[in-house]
Design an enzyme around this catalytic site. Sequence first.
Site, mmCIF file in Angstrom:
data_model
loop_
_atom_site.group_PDB
_atom_site.id
_atom_site.type_symbol
_atom_site.label_atom_id
_atom_site.label_comp_id
_atom_site.label_asym_id
_atom_site.label_seq_id
_atom_site.Cartn_x
_atom_site.Cartn_y
_atom_site.Cartn_z
ATOM 1 N N HIS A 231 -5.549 -30.321 -27.804
ATOM 2 C CA HIS A 231 -4.897 -30.880 -26.605
ATOM 3 C C HIS A 231 -5.906 -31.218 -25.519
ATOM 4 O O HIS A 231 -5.647 -32.058 -24.671
ATOM 5 C CB HIS A 231 -3.855 -29.883 -26.075
ATOM 6 C CG HIS A 231 -4.474 -28.656 -25.458
ATOM 7 N ND1 HIS A 231 -4.937 -27.595 -26.202
ATOM 8 C CD2 HIS A 231 -4.747 -28.353 -24.179
ATOM 9 C CE1 HIS A 231 -5.455 -26.682 -25.405
ATOM 10 N NE2 HIS A 231 -5.356 -27.117 -24.171
ATOM 11 N N HIS B 95 -9.260 -22.742 -13.049
ATOM 12 C CA HIS B 95 -8.209 -22.093 -13.830
ATOM 13 C C HIS B 95 -8.809 -21.133 -14.842
ATOM 14 O O HIS B 95 -9.975 -21.245 -15.207
ATOM 15 C CB HIS B 95 -7.297 -23.090 -14.541
ATOM 16 C CG HIS B 95 -7.902 -23.870 -15.690
ATOM 17 N ND1 HIS B 95 -9.041 -24.603 -15.612
ATOM 18 C CD2 HIS B 95 -7.477 -24.038 -16.969
ATOM 19 C CE1 HIS B 95 -9.304 -25.191 -16.762
ATOM 20 N NE2 HIS B 95 -8.365 -24.860 -17.613
HETATM 21 O O1 LIG Z 1 -5.802 -20.063 -28.736
HETATM 22 C C1 LIG Z 1 -5.264 -20.513 -27.743
HETATM 23 O O2 LIG Z 1 -4.348 -21.344 -27.769
HETATM 24 C C2 LIG Z 1 -5.811 -19.915 -26.501
HETATM 25 C C3 LIG Z 1 -5.308 -20.514 -25.274
HETATM 26 C C4 LIG Z 1 -5.801 -21.880 -25.052
HETATM 27 O O3 LIG Z 1 -6.403 -22.539 -25.873
HETATM 28 C C5 LIG Z 1 -5.547 -22.352 -23.771
HETATM 29 C C6 LIG Z 1 -5.977 -23.539 -23.397
HETATM 30 C C7 LIG Z 1 -5.837 -23.898 -22.064
HETATM 31 C C8 LIG Z 1 -6.265 -25.059 -21.556
HETATM 32 O O4 LIG Z 1 -6.526 -26.122 -22.243
HETATM 33 C C9 LIG Z 1 -6.549 -25.188 -20.172
HETATM 34 O O5 LIG Z 1 -5.975 -24.439 -19.390
HETATM 35 O O6 LIG Z 1 -7.387 -26.040 -19.857
HETATM 36 FE FE LIG Z 2 -8.391 -26.867 -21.444
#
Ligand SMILES: O=C(O)CCC(=O)/C=C/C=C(\O)C(=O)O
Ligand SMILES: [Fe+2]
Length: 313
Positions: free
Chosen positions: A115, A179
């Site tokens: 993502h 963050h």
């Molecule tokens: O394994 C996971 O999903 C750990 C959490 C994670 O990947 C969180 C991602 C968060 C972001 O992309 C962000 O806050 O930028």
């Molecule tokens: Fe991120």
Amino acid sequence: MNIKLKCLSHTPLRGLNDPAPEVTAEVDAVLAHARADVEAFDPELIVIFAPDHYNGLFYDLMPPFVIATAAESVGDYMTLPGPLSVARDLALQMARFILDRDVDISVSHRLQVDHGCTQTLEELTGSLMRYPVIPIIINSVAPPFAPYRRVRRLGEVVGQFIATLDKRVLVVGTGGLSHEPPVPLLDGASDAISEFLICGRNPTPEARAARQERTIAAGKIYGSALSTQTPLNVEWDQAFIDLLLDGRLDTVDDFSIEEISKEAGRSTHEVRTWVAAFAALAAAQGGYSARRDYYRPINEWIAGYGVMSAEPR
Ligand SMILES: O=C(O)CCC(=O)/C=C/C=C(\O)C(=O)O
Ligand SMILES: [Fe+2]
């Protein structure tokens, strides 16, 4: 060459732990505007600087910078799965150009992206395939990191390469601002977590769902006394945005990775993608004019959420 820039935060929690409807509507409107800008510009190439969150890159071999000649989205956190339309030959040419200018970068001929790359691509273009793209992953989540001066230098040489192209190029940075989501650290991790961080590719659907649930749970209490994660830091975010608005990019050379982690949260380092994107624009064109399209600290999304645009002066 004609060049434009968009830098945006991303969040794993969009649609999973949303803030008040007025806030999501506000963000939707900003994103619709950004997407209309991209549509009007009609880029012939998108160069996207993005982080990875232990989906494509692991500690079995963690590169500071990677350029992909082929990439596939893992489809985490409600993002689109499937291939990106990577400009393979141009990506290879860019890698050679970067290496020739004394900046080390790895090349992946089959990179999984998450993502952190695809949410913004989807928001700006409506799909993963609409325009030819070159993904450049900057390690921003898995310490140790290359210093900020190296990120700025990477951006500069990418900008010099873009300047050689007879194309309309959109440069994108995605991530940040302040963050700290619950991304595990290798230092002090249990054996099971270490194993995941070192070679956790292609998790089972159950493992993927458990990761997502942990992040949602963290989002529900983020910014409250119950949360142990470093909270958002509006002052830090404003100062960073001001630095970009003023074109004072070289000040990032003095950024301390440890201090930023403490003051604004460990994932604030995703702003490295913004540093690279602005440095690319500045190097391609010799100066820029930037605007802040949006900023709001959004605890539900674990995001100092910002959007900036820039173009040659
Ligand atoms: O394994 C996971 O999903 C750990 C959490 C994670 O990947 C969180 C991602 C968060 C972001 O992309 C962000 O806050 O930028
Ligand atoms: Fe991120």
